[in-house]
Motif scaffolding. Sequence first.
Motif, PDB file in Angstrom:
ATOM      1  N   ILE A   1     -31.496  10.569   4.731  1.00  0.00           N
ATOM      2  CA  ILE A   1     -31.099   9.204   4.710  1.00  0.00           C
ATOM      3  C   ILE A   1     -31.081   8.860   3.161  1.00  0.00           C
ATOM      4  O   ILE A   1     -30.068   8.124   2.763  1.00  0.00           O
ATOM      5  CB  ILE A   1     -32.334   8.132   5.128  1.00  0.00           C
ATOM      6  CG1 ILE A   1     -32.306   8.332   6.631  1.00  0.00           C
ATOM      7  CG2 ILE A   1     -32.515   6.768   4.770  1.00  0.00           C
ATOM      8  CD1 ILE A   1     -33.751   7.972   7.309  1.00  0.00           C
TER       9      ILE A   1
ATOM     10  N   GLN B   1     -27.793   7.218   1.240  1.00  0.00           N
ATOM     11  CA  GLN B   1     -27.982   5.958   0.378  1.00  0.00           C
ATOM     12  C   GLN B   1     -27.344   6.278  -0.882  1.00  0.00           C
ATOM     13  O   GLN B   1     -26.682   5.422  -1.460  1.00  0.00           O
ATOM     14  CB  GLN B   1     -29.530   5.532   0.064  1.00  0.00           C
ATOM     15  CG  GLN B   1     -30.311   4.888   1.199  1.00  0.00           C
ATOM     16  CD  GLN B   1     -31.505   4.893   1.194  1.00  0.00           C
ATOM     17  OE1 GLN B   1     -32.191   5.729   0.410  1.00  0.00           O
ATOM     18  NE2 GLN B   1     -32.365   3.999   1.969  1.00  0.00           N
TER      19      GLN B   1
ATOM     20  N   GLU C   1     -23.936   4.272  -2.431  1.00  0.00           N
ATOM     21  CA  GLU C   1     -24.295   3.610  -3.874  1.00  0.00           C
ATOM     22  C   GLU C   1     -22.760   4.040  -4.446  1.00  0.00           C
ATOM     23  O   GLU C   1     -22.208   3.264  -5.277  1.00  0.00           O
ATOM     24  CB  GLU C   1     -25.247   4.018  -4.352  1.00  0.00           C
ATOM     25  CG  GLU C   1     -25.997   2.940  -5.596  1.00  0.00           C
ATOM     26  CD  GLU C   1     -27.085   3.534  -6.206  1.00  0.00           C
ATOM     27  OE1 GLU C   1     -28.081   3.725  -5.430  1.00  0.00           O
ATOM     28  OE2 GLU C   1     -27.089   3.669  -7.429  1.00  0.00           O
TER      29      GLU C   1
ATOM     30  N   GLU D   1     -25.482   9.576  13.814  1.00  0.00           N
ATOM     31  CA  GLU D   1     -26.346   8.760  14.499  1.00  0.00           C
ATOM     32  C   GLU D   1     -27.209   8.007  13.477  1.00  0.00           C
ATOM     33  O   GLU D   1     -27.408   6.945  13.599  1.00  0.00           O
ATOM     34  CB  GLU D   1     -27.268   9.715  15.168  1.00  0.00           C
ATOM     35  CG  GLU D   1     -28.355   8.886  16.153  1.00  0.00           C
ATOM     36  CD  GLU D   1     -29.580   9.924  16.395  1.00  0.00           C
ATOM     37  OE1 GLU D   1     -29.815  11.061  16.077  1.00  0.00           O
ATOM     38  OE2 GLU D   1     -30.398   9.408  17.260  1.00  0.00           O
ATOM     39  N   VAL D   2     -27.473   8.748  12.437  1.00  0.00           N
ATOM     40  CA  VAL D   2     -28.608   8.095  11.346  1.00  0.00           C
ATOM     41  C   VAL D   2     -27.547   7.153  10.525  1.00  0.00           C
ATOM     42  O   VAL D   2     -28.091   5.954  10.452  1.00  0.00           O
ATOM     43  CB  VAL D   2     -28.947   9.330  10.330  1.00  0.00           C
ATOM     44  CG1 VAL D   2     -29.478   8.586   9.396  1.00  0.00           C
ATOM     45  CG2 VAL D   2     -29.930  10.083  11.239  1.00  0.00           C
TER      46      VAL D   2
ATOM     47  N   PHE E   1     -27.396   4.197  12.883  1.00  0.00           N
ATOM     48  CA  PHE E   1     -28.759   3.380  12.983  1.00  0.00           C
ATOM     49  C   PHE E   1     -29.323   2.548  12.110  1.00  0.00           C
ATOM     50  O   PHE E   1     -29.654   1.258  12.542  1.00  0.00           O
ATOM     51  CB  PHE E   1     -29.836   4.517  13.566  1.00  0.00           C
ATOM     52  CG  PHE E   1     -31.243   4.108  14.151  1.00  0.00           C
ATOM     53  CD1 PHE E   1     -31.472   3.965  15.137  1.00  0.00           C
ATOM     54  CD2 PHE E   1     -32.149   3.692  12.872  1.00  0.00           C
ATOM     55  CE1 PHE E   1     -32.602   3.464  15.637  1.00  0.00           C
ATOM     56  CE2 PHE E   1     -33.487   3.326  13.405  1.00  0.00           C
ATOM     57  CZ  PHE E   1     -33.573   2.948  14.570  1.00  0.00           C
ATOM     58  N   TYR E   2     -29.271   2.659  11.112  1.00  0.00           N
ATOM     59  CA  TYR E   2     -29.749   1.709   9.756  1.00  0.00           C
ATOM     60  C   TYR E   2     -28.674   0.887   9.373  1.00  0.00           C
ATOM     61  O   TYR E   2     -27.609   1.069   9.190  1.00  0.00           O
ATOM     62  CB  TYR E   2     -30.241   2.634   8.733  1.00  0.00           C
ATOM     63  CG  TYR E   2     -31.451   3.400   9.071  1.00  0.00           C
ATOM     64  CD1 TYR E   2     -32.605   2.899   9.318  1.00  0.00           C
ATOM     65  CD2 TYR E   2     -31.383   5.099   9.290  1.00  0.00           C
ATOM     66  CE1 TYR E   2     -33.967   3.966   9.588  1.00  0.00           C
ATOM     67  CE2 TYR E   2     -32.339   5.622   9.879  1.00  0.00           C
ATOM     68  CZ  TYR E   2     -33.502   5.365   9.899  1.00  0.00           C
ATOM     69  OH  TYR E   2     -34.549   6.186  10.199  1.00  0.00           O
ATOM     70  N   ASN E   3     -29.260  -0.545   9.434  1.00  0.00           N
ATOM     71  CA  ASN E   3     -28.540  -1.557   8.943  1.00  0.00           C
ATOM     72  C   ASN E   3     -27.834  -1.356   7.555  1.00  0.00           C
ATOM     73  O   ASN E   3     -26.977  -2.046   7.276  1.00  0.00           O
ATOM     74  CB  ASN E   3     -29.448  -2.895   8.879  1.00  0.00           C
ATOM     75  CG  ASN E   3     -29.881  -3.050  10.306  1.00  0.00           C
ATOM     76  OD1 ASN E   3     -29.028  -2.872  11.350  1.00  0.00           O
ATOM     77  ND2 ASN E   3     -30.886  -4.158  10.367  1.00  0.00           N
ATOM     78  N   ALA E   4     -28.689  -0.639   6.680  1.00  0.00           N
ATOM     79  CA  ALA E   4     -28.239  -0.502   5.252  1.00  0.00           C
ATOM     80  C   ALA E   4     -26.753   0.150   5.131  1.00  0.00           C
ATOM     81  O   ALA E   4     -26.198  -0.179   4.009  1.00  0.00           O
ATOM     82  CB  ALA E   4     -29.327   0.233   4.541  1.00  0.00           C
ATOM     83  N   PHE E   5     -26.667   0.958   6.174  1.00  0.00           N
ATOM     84  CA  PHE E   5     -25.248   1.493   5.940  1.00  0.00           C
ATOM     85  C   PHE E   5     -24.075   0.963   6.534  1.00  0.00           C
ATOM     86  O   PHE E   5     -23.887   0.284   7.633  1.00  0.00           O
ATOM     87  CB  PHE E   5     -25.545   2.937   6.471  1.00  0.00           C
ATOM     88  CG  PHE E   5     -26.188   3.931   5.834  1.00  0.00           C
ATOM     89  CD1 PHE E   5     -26.552   3.865   4.814  1.00  0.00           C
ATOM     90  CD2 PHE E   5     -27.358   4.239   6.739  1.00  0.00           C
ATOM     91  CE1 PHE E   5     -27.742   4.722   4.008  1.00  0.00           C
ATOM     92  CE2 PHE E   5     -28.377   5.262   6.428  1.00  0.00           C
ATOM     93  CZ  PHE E   5     -28.537   5.480   5.064  1.00  0.00           C
TER      94      PHE E   5
ATOM     95  N   ASN F   1     -35.881  -1.115   2.255  1.00  0.00           N
ATOM     96  CA  ASN F   1     -34.352  -1.042   1.471  1.00  0.00           C
ATOM     97  C   ASN F   1     -34.195  -2.240   0.548  1.00  0.00           C
ATOM     98  O   ASN F   1     -33.477  -2.125  -0.434  1.00  0.00           O
ATOM     99  CB  ASN F   1     -33.315  -0.869   2.504  1.00  0.00           C
ATOM    100  CG  ASN F   1     -32.101  -0.920   2.148  1.00  0.00           C
ATOM    101  OD1 ASN F   1     -31.706  -0.015   1.319  1.00  0.00           O
ATOM    102  ND2 ASN F   1     -31.376  -1.923   2.566  1.00  0.00           N
TER     103      ASN F   1
ATOM    104  N   GLY G   1     -34.072   2.363   5.510  1.00  0.00           N
ATOM    105  CA  GLY G   1     -32.769   2.038   5.629  1.00  0.00           C
ATOM    106  C   GLY G   1     -32.334   0.569   6.242  1.00  0.00           C
ATOM    107  O   GLY G   1     -31.079   0.455   6.625  1.00  0.00           O
ATOM    108  N   GLY G   2     -33.414  -0.167   6.107  1.00  0.00           N
ATOM    109  CA  GLY G   2     -33.353  -1.670   6.770  1.00  0.00           C
ATOM    110  C   GLY G   2     -33.382  -1.490   8.361  1.00  0.00           C
ATOM    111  O   GLY G   2     -32.441  -1.965   8.955  1.00  0.00           O
ATOM    112  N   ALA G   3     -34.449  -0.748   8.736  1.00  0.00           N
ATOM    113  CA  ALA G   3     -34.383  -1.301  10.281  1.00  0.00           C
ATOM    114  C   ALA G   3     -36.017  -1.523  10.334  1.00  0.00           C
ATOM    115  O   ALA G   3     -36.670  -1.041  10.130  1.00  0.00           O
ATOM    116  CB  ALA G   3     -34.179   0.137  11.139  1.00  0.00           C
TER     117      ALA G   3
ATOM    118  N   GLY H   1     -36.080  12.090   8.078  1.00  0.00           N
ATOM    119  CA  GLY H   1     -34.805  12.058   8.033  1.00  0.00           C
ATOM    120  C   GLY H   1     -33.848  11.878   9.291  1.00  0.00           C
ATOM    121  O   GLY H   1     -32.859  12.207   9.314  1.00  0.00           O
ATOM    122  N   ARG H   2     -34.661  11.220  10.196  1.00  0.00           N
ATOM    123  CA  ARG H   2     -33.921  10.941  11.368  1.00  0.00           C
ATOM    124  C   ARG H   2     -33.844   9.462  11.703  1.00  0.00           C
ATOM    125  O   ARG H   2     -34.192   8.539  11.189  1.00  0.00           O
ATOM    126  CB  ARG H   2     -34.869  11.612  12.479  1.00  0.00           C
ATOM    127  CG  ARG H   2     -34.781  13.045  12.245  1.00  0.00           C
ATOM    128  CD  ARG H   2     -35.352  13.932  13.538  1.00  0.00           C
ATOM    129  NE  ARG H   2     -37.138  13.712  13.518  1.00  0.00           N
ATOM    130  CZ  ARG H   2     -37.559  13.161  14.436  1.00  0.00           C
ATOM    131  NH1 ARG H   2     -37.099  12.535  15.467  1.00  0.00           N
ATOM    132  NH2 ARG H   2     -38.955  12.937  14.260  1.00  0.00           N
ATOM    133  N   ALA H   3     -33.122   9.163  12.784  1.00  0.00           N
ATOM    134  CA  ALA H   3     -33.089   7.763  13.347  1.00  0.00           C
ATOM    135  C   ALA H   3     -34.488   7.156  13.787  1.00  0.00           C
ATOM    136  O   ALA H   3     -35.147   7.991  14.144  1.00  0.00           O
ATOM    137  CB  ALA H   3     -32.213   7.521  14.351  1.00  0.00           C
TER     138      ALA H   3
END
Lengths: 159, 615
Positions: free
Chosen positions: A26, A30, A34, A60-61, A64-68, B256, B297-299, B314-316
């Motif tokens: 992650i 990030q 950037e 998947e990762v 999954f995360y909104n930041a990406f 985040n 990561g914003g979740a 480091g996973r979902a």
Amino acid sequence: MSKVSDIKLKTKQIVKKHKGDKSALIAVLQDIQEAFNYLPKEALIAVGDAMGIPASRVYEVATFYNAFSLNPRGEHIVKICVGTACHVRGASAILDKFERTLLIKPGETNQDQKFSLELVNCVGACALGPVVVIDTEYHGQMTMAKVDKIIGKLKEGAQ
Amino acid sequence: MIKMNNTEALRQVQDDLKSQYDPKKKLVTICAGTGCRGYGCIKVKEELEAEIKKQNMDVEVRATGCFGFCEKGPLVIIHPEKIFYQQVKIKDVPDIISKTVAQGDVLEKLLYRDPQTNETIMKEEDVPFYKKQNRLVFGQNGMIDPTRIEDYLIIGGYSALAKALSGMTPEGVISEVKKAGLRGRGGGGFLAGIKWEGSRRAHGEPKYVIGNGDEGDPGAYMDRSLMEGNPHSVIEGMIIGAYAIGASEGYIYVRNEYPLAVIHLTMAIESAREAGLLGRNILGTDFSFDIKISKGGGAFVCGESSALFASIEGRAGEPRAKYVHAVEKGLWDKPTVLNNVETWANVPLIISKGADWYASIGTENSKGTKIFSLVGKINNTGLIEVPMGMTLREIIYGMGGGIPKGRKFKAVQTGGPSGGCIPESLLDLQVDFDRLYEVGSMMGSGGMIVMDDRSCMVDVAKYFLAFLQEESCGKCVPCREGVRRMREILEDICAGKGEEGDVELLEHISTGVADGSLCALGGSAPNPVLSTIKYFREEYDAHIRDHRCPAGVCKALITYSIDPGKCTGCGLCIKVCPTQAVSGEKKKAHAINNDLCTRCGACIESCKFDAINVK
């Protein structure tokens, strides 16, 4: 936009900085975001190769995360806070106004790549609500009239 | 900072710092929390420094953590007199320096004016917003420059760690925390000491402690202000916890959206390491422990323990079933204690002042203080720290100063998306973990979003369900599909397409979602719906039966009209209307064509005469 070879090189440097540690995936993503403002497809594949993680898991990762963001983002990133405090103070009217002004929906970037519109669930500056964060600047007590002024200024600056 | 090899060295450093400190020396502190930064406090700070230089004075300007009274920022305090200035602008700076700092003259116009008595108040502690607070955890924020470990040491920082390491066994620390009755500040309210004990007894190496700073509840920002404003208090608590359970590694998981918290925590960790308070052989003992920062990561779901572990790995961030508790198998399947950062910041207090002192504050089963963020339709937006057991009325009307523009209070939403809306009839409720749960809400991380009669409760329920649908990780079908279906029903109701039986259907689906979901996100997802149905059923009925939104929020159910008595025909609304729905001649009352009107609110915002009615 960066060339594929540049993307691959930069990605390798970032992975190296994190010593290839798989749990740092992650953090690696990030750093890549950037560097490029989004996650280029080539970078995601290069991350998988360099870290020994299947591309499917990297994907998947990354999704999954909104930041990406998997799509290139605009020069200015407009983040509308839609936290509860901003919501009850009329954030949705501010969002509508940005949508009308920029002609894009949240998650999209306008045609000339100047603006991206994003939503954030709370920026923790509730006294300023409704609040909008553009790049790193906070704009508090937002009104529809202020939207025109702010966008106008940024467009001028961009020219 | 020199490396301290024993507790005596720490005391020596603290004494040296204290002896160099002159309490009579002039000092200007300025709140540099996120709210005040949004108001431009950094420019005010630079101006203060420039003016001091210009006037050739020797005065320190210290940018500190959040003072809490965000409504009135930028906030400045002049020491040693402790003169409290609010809403300070750059143009006020020359007078502040030449009059107040140089001569001690108080500038009336910058003082807080009590709206009740219309009198000005000079000191922070006398302002009604602060008066009834008990700022044990949050109070030091205003004196500390969070980038300097010295500022934390001078107020006795790390003394609790020294006490634990030099005079207490790990079991002794755990028994003290248990006796204090400290409950988790992140939402669950689980007893911290029990968790620690479970982890200490568990087999497996290494053991981990984690500070949860993934503050996801919208409208709550106390964790952010703690991490940004007093990072060492969180770190000290975690080191004590690690000593108690025998952990050698720790993480602080930061949201985040909080870049400043990451910067301040990183600096604090580095300086603590340099000082011998983190890393190998802490304060010269056999105990070694270090902390890393993990950025989220914003979740939202990553505030849940097992999802948070997955994210650090480091996973979902998908939660997993907890047949085995995290205290036994948590991060990388090793014994792990996860507490919220506010919980950790309470630990040094308990060790320093003792469990009996701590347990004397609060209610029978909820000890100590709690930081709440008081936001929404409230006069005094900000962060307050009060003993558990204070009533909602005291908080909202006493500290919060009531509802803006004299409007009527409707509800206060607590507990974030997992919580509920509490109506006016329950304003005398004493706020603690158990009382909030009994009325269908919860403590959560301490967000209190106040709503007035212009907030629609069906819209609020829809808002939270939309949030939860977006944030559901999708692993459990009842949560993934049930929450979506509930949101669709609520959208229909708000769009005037509600049907008889919809409320009962919502209640029915709620049971399935709550029972069939693995983690707390799904388990508590129905709360915003169930609590609004319980206390505001008539609003649902008005939407469904009468196609009416009493609060005037749901666009499909309202119309705009212009009051010809109030309209002066100024033409502003014609100018701002995006759909050319307003028409009329200059100086004559205008009219709105409802076929063209999209109820965007632009005319209401522009009208200076309050001439637009919403029905």
